[in-house]
Design an enzyme around this catalytic site. Structure first.
Site, short mmCIF file in Angstrom:
data_model
loop_
_atom_site.label_atom_id
_atom_site.label_comp_id
_atom_site.label_asym_id
_atom_site.label_seq_id
_atom_site.Cartn_x
_atom_site.Cartn_y
_atom_site.Cartn_z
N GLU A 116 0.82 -1.22 0.00
CA GLU A 116 0.00 0.00 0.00
C GLU A 116 0.85 1.27 0.00
OE1 GLU A 116 -2.93 -0.49 -0.66
OE2 GLU A 116 -3.68 -2.30 0.32
N HIS A 140 -2.90 2.11 8.34
CA HIS A 140 -3.97 1.29 7.77
C HIS A 140 -4.14 0.04 8.63
CE1 HIS A 140 -6.33 -1.21 5.15
NE2 HIS A 140 -5.33 -2.01 4.84
N HIS A 142 -7.02 -3.33 9.84
CA HIS A 142 -8.22 -4.10 9.50
C HIS A 142 -9.11 -4.15 10.75
CE1 HIS A 142 -6.00 -6.37 6.00
NE2 HIS A 142 -6.06 -5.05 5.83
N GLU A 170 -17.74 11.94 22.52
CA GLU A 170 -16.53 12.67 22.15
C GLU A 170 -16.11 12.47 20.70
OE1 GLU A 170 -13.51 13.01 25.04
OE2 GLU A 170 -14.97 13.97 26.36
N HIS A 211 -12.78 -3.89 3.89
CA HIS A 211 -11.33 -4.03 3.99
C HIS A 211 -10.76 -3.42 5.28
CE1 HIS A 211 -7.21 -3.85 1.76
NE2 HIS A 211 -7.04 -3.85 3.06
#
Ligand code: 13P
Ligand code: ZN
Length: 277
Positions: A116, A140, A142, A170, A211
């Site tokens: 990525e 990133h 999952h 919040e 994803h």
């Protein structure tokens, strides 16, 4: 001195391990990149090996020309980062065209930066520009509950932002600009990088349908905290929906406005009054 004793390296490793402990990084799932400060580059320069060739990034990030990043490796497991950082992570340098990178440290048993990398670097480029250089971390993961929600909520920023805001008082303070949503796309290439980086102009977080989550922030604490807050909110929503299909009560638009006033944040109208689904 040991490179692993450097502040940013320790912060990077701790964040990767925290994500693993929370269950967001099965197998090689997820990736983390950090735009290293110039003074931090000088701290670790003695460990660099300039012998490796430049290789194409797969996209163009002129705004990051000459920058250095710490990155996780493709196919590497977050659970192993704390055990063997030199095998699972790397420090890379971007060339002066913003089109190639080379590995200066790490991935010592071979391998390449996360698949990525185009998404991370295009997001970094946008965030560096829109925050005047303040944002340095792209993460990133999952995140389980958030992924589950991408099967039952409309894939829009309006639906996700409003539902997540409602789940914890919040939340609007932590992510006042909301969260963007990318429809399902093939991971790992330039196309998903382009779509995600467009959203990063407006949001600090983007959900990838079926994803995971992309977050941007100034440092490891703020970026991890953002992902944690979003995923916790998603977990509450999953619990609420599991108990009964409709909420009996929730936070109302005028209450969000009162919150915004006291906490001095601006909440976009589109998330307050527009129909969300
Ligand atoms: P990498 O192992 O290449 O970082 O890929 C993991 C991932 O989560 C892809 O989206
Ligand atoms: Zn992923």
């Amino acid at each position: 001195m040991d490179i692993l004793e450097t502040g940013f390296v320790k912060g990077f490793i701790r964040m990767a391990d925290d994500g693993w402990k929370l269950g967001w990084h099965e197998r090689n799932g997820g990736n983390l990149t950090y735009r290293i400060k110039p003074e931090e580059v000088e701290e670790v320069r003695q460990f660099f090996d300039y012998g490796k060739p430049f290789q194409p990034i797969g996209t163009s990030v002129l705004g990051l020309a000459g920058e250095y990043f710490m990155v996780t490796g493709s196919g590497k497991y977050f659970r192993n980062v704390i055990l063997d950082p030199a095998d699972t992570t790397a420090i890379i340098e971007i060339d002066d065209k913003g089109e190639n990178y080379r590995i200066l440290w790490g991935l010592e048993n071979g391998g390449r930066p996360t698949s990525e990398l185009p998404s991370h670097l295009m997001n970094h480029e946008v965030k560096k520009r829109v925050t005047g250089g303040a944002h340095r971390v792209i993460y990133h993961c999952h995140a389980t509950n958030l992924i589950a929600l991408t099967f039952v909520l409309p894939l829009t920023a309006e639906a996700f932002t409003r539902e997540l805001w409602e789940m914890a008082t919040e939340c609007p303070v932590v992510f006042p600009s909301g969260v963007g949503v990318v429809p399902w796309m093939v991971p790992g290439g330039r196309a998903i990088a382009v779509e995600t980086s467009k959203l990063m102009e407006e949001y600090d977080a983007a959900i990838w349908a079926h994803h995971g989550l992309f977050c941007s922030g100034e440092d490891f604490d703020l970026t991890f905290g953002l992902a944690h807050t979003i995923e916790k909110s998603a977990e509450i929503l999953v619990k609420v929906r599991s108990m009964q299909p409709h909420k009996l009560q929730t936070i109302q638009p005028d209450e969000f406005c009162a919150l915004a006033k006291d906490f001095k944040v601006t909440l976009p109208e589109k998330f307050l009054y527009e129909k969300k689904n």
